[in-house]
Design a protein around this motif. Structure first.
Motif, mmCIF file in Angstrom:
data_model
loop_
_atom_site.group_PDB
_atom_site.id
_atom_site.type_symbol
_atom_site.label_atom_id
_atom_site.label_comp_id
_atom_site.label_asym_id
_atom_site.label_seq_id
_atom_site.Cartn_x
_atom_site.Cartn_y
_atom_site.Cartn_z
ATOM 1 N N GLU A 1 112.591 75.639 7.077
ATOM 2 C CA GLU A 1 111.100 75.249 6.981
ATOM 3 C C GLU A 1 111.546 74.614 8.289
ATOM 4 O OE1 GLU A 1 108.776 76.530 5.644
ATOM 5 O OE2 GLU A 1 109.551 77.040 4.380
ATOM 6 N N ARG A 2 112.739 73.852 8.599
ATOM 7 C CA ARG A 2 113.022 73.653 9.599
ATOM 8 C C ARG A 2 113.242 74.117 11.044
ATOM 9 N NH1 ARG A 2 111.323 68.551 11.995
ATOM 10 N NH2 ARG A 2 112.506 67.672 12.641
ATOM 11 N N LEU A 3 114.129 75.172 10.529
ATOM 12 C CA LEU A 3 114.582 76.295 11.557
ATOM 13 C C LEU A 3 113.152 76.644 12.323
ATOM 14 C CD1 LEU A 3 117.517 78.985 11.602
ATOM 15 C CD2 LEU A 3 115.349 79.413 11.678
ATOM 16 N N LYS A 4 112.194 77.132 11.495
ATOM 17 C CA LYS A 4 111.088 77.834 11.970
ATOM 18 C C LYS A 4 110.264 76.841 12.759
ATOM 19 C CE LYS A 4 110.818 81.746 8.304
ATOM 20 N NZ LYS A 4 110.455 82.575 9.183
ATOM 21 N N GLN A 5 110.992 75.392 12.397
ATOM 22 C CA GLN A 5 109.787 75.016 13.443
ATOM 23 C C GLN A 5 110.571 73.925 14.742
ATOM 24 O OE1 GLN A 5 109.285 70.519 11.511
ATOM 25 N NE2 GLN A 5 107.761 70.048 12.909
ATOM 26 N N ILE A 6 111.706 73.608 14.681
ATOM 27 C CA ILE A 6 112.496 72.972 15.874
ATOM 28 C C ILE A 6 113.404 74.260 16.652
ATOM 29 C CG2 ILE A 6 111.865 71.098 14.691
ATOM 30 C CD1 ILE A 6 114.874 71.001 14.300
ATOM 31 N N VAL A 7 113.728 75.249 16.059
ATOM 32 C CA VAL A 7 114.839 75.883 16.949
ATOM 33 C C VAL A 7 114.087 77.029 17.609
ATOM 34 C CG1 VAL A 7 116.996 77.428 16.517
ATOM 35 C CG2 VAL A 7 116.515 75.966 14.685
ATOM 36 N N PRO A 8 114.635 76.904 18.903
ATOM 37 C CA PRO A 8 113.831 77.662 20.100
ATOM 38 C C PRO A 8 114.624 78.945 19.932
ATOM 39 C CG PRO A 8 115.288 75.998 21.714
ATOM 40 C CD PRO A 8 115.515 75.786 19.762
ATOM 41 N N ILE A 9 113.982 79.995 19.026
ATOM 42 C CA ILE A 9 114.346 80.861 18.998
ATOM 43 C C ILE A 9 112.992 81.945 18.664
ATOM 44 C CG2 ILE A 9 114.713 82.931 16.911
ATOM 45 C CD1 ILE A 9 117.268 81.305 16.280
#
Length: 246
Positions: free
Chosen positions: A210-218
């Motif tokens: 969930e955090r990856l989908k929020q903050i990682v610029p992908i």
């Protein structure tokens, strides 16, 4: 004195604004991330909505709208993420020094990521694998295409690991994300987590994706039979600087 910045663009913004970067000039002093977005929205009024929904990255860190910008800053304008090609497309893989955070054009290896988190004192481990699905709401996907602001993506993956370690002491995390074209049925992301006990392991694994989908610029571009679309551009209230949900 006038200052000029080069602002890097990614995903749908690069397509809409006609290139991978744009130059902005302003009198020295007083420029902020919010003013930069306002200038770009004025220059590209038909894309103002997406520009205002995007975030400025200053020296590979998300900048709030009131954060001042200085001459020499490395700037990028990042549209809402959909969290997936690094700027150096000649490299097949980019990884952190310890090998726990990876961006790669090659197929992902879940066992490789699991090996990064297994330690003798942990009794639980999980591997989450996200794959390209063929059908979404009755529409057929042909394949996905992923793009990333690579150095910042690796930094924010590390940030996720730090947050997990603070919330669940002792827990370890490793993340690999695919770049470029990902066919149907192949993995686009692998997250491995290990912890002393299973409850924390389950919780940390869910937190990581969930955090990856929020903050990682992908960013993810969905190529369908009936067209293509950058996923994430519809997120008008995206805020990667907001605290993680409890």
């Amino acid at each position: 004195m006038e200052v000029q910045w080069t602002v890097r663009l990614f995903a749908g913004l690069a397509e809409r604004l006609g290139g991978n970067e744009v130059r902005v000039s302003s009198a020295e002093g007083g420029m902020t991330a919010g003013k930069l977005k306002a200038l770009l929205a004025e220059r590209f009024p038909s894309h103002a909505g997406l520009i205002h929904a995007s975030f400025v990255a200053r020296n590979e860190v998300y900048a709030a709208d009131d954060e001042p910008l200085e001459s020499g800053d490395e700037l990028a304008l990042l549209p809402p993420v959909s969290g997936g090609a690094p700027e150096n497309a000649g490299e097949d893989e980019l990884a952190s020094e310890d090998g726990r955070f990876i961006l790669t054009y090659k197929p992902l290896d879940a066992d490789r990521m699991l090996s990064q988190v297994i330690v003798p004192e942990h009794g639980a481990s999980l591997v989450f694998v996200g794959t390209t699905r063929e059908w979404t709401n009755g529409r057929r996907t042909v394949h996905l295409e992923y793009e990333a602001y690579a150095p910042m993506a690796l930094k924010t993956m590390r940030q996720i690991d730090d947050e997990i370690a603070a919330k669940w002491p002792g827990t370890r995390c490793a993340i690999a994300h695919r770049l470029g074209t990902v066919p149907i049925g192949e993995a686009s992301v692998v997250i491995a987590v290990s912890a002393p006990h299973r409850a924390g392991c389950y919780e940390a694994s869910r937190y990581a994706i969930e955090r990856l989908k929020q903050i990682v610029p992908i960013w993810k571009k969905e190529i369908r039979e009936d067209g293509s679309e950058w996923i994430g551009e519809q997120q008008e209230s995206w805020n990667p600087t907001a605290p993680a949900a409890e």
